[in-house]
Design a protein around this motif. Structure first.
Motif, PDB file in Angstrom:
ATOM      1  N   THR A 170       0.115   4.090  -2.605  1.00 27.54           N
ATOM      2  CA  THR A 170      -1.148   4.714  -2.387  1.00 27.54           C
ATOM      3  C   THR A 170      -1.103   5.838  -1.641  1.00 27.54           C
TER       4      THR A 170
ATOM      5  N   TYR B  99      -3.914  -3.999  -5.531  1.00 25.66           N
ATOM      6  CA  TYR B  99      -2.933  -2.943  -5.127  1.00 25.66           C
ATOM      7  C   TYR B  99      -2.777  -2.093  -6.357  1.00 25.66           C
ATOM      8  N   ASP B 100      -2.608  -0.800  -5.987  1.00 26.05           N
ATOM      9  CA  ASP B 100      -2.256   0.323  -6.743  1.00 26.05           C
ATOM     10  C   ASP B 100      -0.589   0.518  -6.741  1.00 26.05           C
TER      11      ASP B 100
ATOM     12  N   GLY C 138       0.932  -1.201  -0.004  1.00 26.91           N
ATOM     13  CA  GLY C 138      -0.124  -0.079  -0.054  1.00 26.91           C
ATOM     14  C   GLY C 138       0.824   1.238   0.015  1.00 26.91           C
TER      15      GLY C 138
ATOM     16  N   ASN D 135       0.981   8.756  -3.263  1.00 26.90           N
ATOM     17  CA  ASN D 135       0.605   9.503  -4.273  1.00 26.90           C
ATOM     18  C   ASN D 135      -0.545  10.476  -3.615  1.00 26.90           C
ATOM     19  N   THR D 136      -0.941  10.224  -2.299  1.00 26.28           N
ATOM     20  CA  THR D 136      -1.692  11.419  -1.825  1.00 26.28           C
ATOM     21  C   THR D 136      -0.905  12.655  -1.332  1.00 26.28           C
TER      22      THR D 136
END
Length: 429
Positions: free
Chosen positions: A379, A406-407, A376, A382-383
């Motif tokens: 993710t 999953y990204d 994770g 990226n935020t």
């Protein structure tokens, strides 16, 4: 990155939040007045970072969780030989409040039952009961990293209903175990059991034991590593009363419970756990506390006999391949504590890179908790306007069957990931 760990702990706590088995302690009247549905979980890493879930700020009385700390203080202040002459270290096989001593030595069988705990109080130096309690109070506060208060209503309730403990104390005096007046020793004992803590306080106290006597939040050495070793050893064999054997086999953490609803658990060298839930089973242990500790051990790989082959940092190397691209090479066995440290390191460095590359080809073994947390990473980055790549040639973190879950941006070699990172930076200036 801390939110990845937080989500995991919240999930584990939520699994047991609906459990309503057990009953609050009633033999001390004041304890019967607590909210039976209170449920807090806290975890402190070995560097002092704390995660909290649920009612982690709710105060309750420490009760028998005080026992290993007073035992440690007695060892520290009076010395091992003096303490060993008065208190044994063998499991009792009896109820925690049994009025008995060892048949041969005529001393308490261990410091985790009431007889041994009362004897430990008497071994803490002090010219008066107030002096003795002041020493104990200061020690607990130093382990927690803050000044702890006393619940005077619980203290009064314990003192008014403590006939069984009085019988134990006078029995100990008759065998020459207590060198002071039993009522003076008992007054200190009732006060120490009435000190208020939260699950976060317990996690910090546990982390102090995990660090060999150094409070990781304050950096203060509270006691000696040899003292901690002895205290943790007795917690393993005697800390959970008659359920100690089941606890060691299923959970595998030195621990101590209290009838106030708390449980403290220690993974030496790595972390401390504090749980609060006042519904108790027939043996006096928190029902939800035991369950959540079992889940933490199973899902996060915390059993103290689960020995990783790399006891040092999980990060083998950390370097920049170009301006804005940082590589983190991992190695060895990766369980929860190692993955948590990796993610917080990446988070602390976040201002130093635009793309983080996590290289896991040298990781030997990884459990599901660490796998999910590392998968994770992108993710969360990226935020914050960052990018995360994963070099995972053997699919140790992201298994082929679960790639869609999953990204994650995956690469087979570090060179491929570094080249892709350079192109990404060139493309975006």
């Amino acid at each position: 990155m801390a939110e990845l760990v937080q989500q995991y702990l919240d999930q584990i706590r939520d699994e047991h939040a609906g459990v309503t088995d057990g009953a609050v302690a009633s033999y001390i009247p004041e304890l019967a007045n607590v909210d039976p549905m209170g449920f807090g979980l806290s975890l402190s890493s070995s560097d002092g970072f704390v995660y909290e879930s649920g009612d982690a700020a709710t105060e309750f009385t420490i009760q028998s969780i005080s026992k290993p700390f007073t035992y440690a203080l007695a060892l520290d202040q009076a010395g091992h030989d003096a303490v060993d002459a008065k208190i044994g270290v063998e499991p009792s096989g009896e109820a925690f409040n049994e009025i008995s001593v060892d048949d041969t030595t005529k001393t308490p069988k261990n410091p985790m039952i009431n007889a041994g705990a009362i004897a430990a109080v008497s071994l803490v130096p002090g010219a008066t009961p107030d002096d003795r309690f002041g020493c104990i109070h200061e020690f607990y506060s130093a382990c927690a990293g803050r000044r702890l208060d006393i619940d005077h209503a619980v203290y009064a309730s314990e003192k008014a209903t403590g006939s069984r403990n009085r019988a134990i104390a006078y029995m100990l005096q008759s065998f020459g175990v207590l060198g002071d007046e039993p009522d003076d020793v008992l007054d200190v004992y009732f006060r120490q059991c009435s000190i208020k803590v939260t699950s976060t306080d317990l996690a910090r106290m546990a982390a102090t034991l995990a660090r060999g006597g150094i409070n990781p939040a304050t950096g203060r050495r509270v006691t000696d590593a040899k003292v901690v070793q002895r205290a943790l050893s007795v917690m393993v064999t005697c800390g959970m009363y008659d359920a100690a054997g089941d606890w060691v086999s299923a959970v595998g953490l030195p621990a101590k419970s209290g009838v106030g609803g708390g449980i403290i658990a220690v993974l030496p060298g790595q972390l401390g756990i504090g749980v609060y839930s006042p519904l108790l089973d027939a043996k006096g242990n928190s029902v939800r506390g035991v369950r959540v500790c079992r889940s933490l051990s199973e899902k996060l790989g915390l059993h103290f006999l689960t020995v990783t082959r790399e006891s040092c940092s999980a990060i083998r190397a950390r370097y920049d391949v170009c301006d804005g691209v940082r590589v983190y090479e991992l190695h060895g066995d990766l369980l929860f504590a190692g993955a948590e440290q990796v993610l917080r390191t990446i988070e602390r460095d976040r201002d130093d890179y635009r793309i983080a590359i996590l290289e896991v080809s040298r990781v030997d073994d990884i459990n599901d908790a660490a796998r999910e947390m590392l998968a994770g990473m992108r993710t969360v980055l990226n935020t914050a306007g960052k990018e995360g790549f994963l070099v995972d040639p053997d699919n140790k973190v992201v298994r082929p069957a679960s790639e869609q879950d999953y990204d994650a941006v995956l690469f087979s070699t570090l060179d491929d990931a570094a080249e892709a990172a350079r192109r990404r930076l060139d493309r975006h200036g």
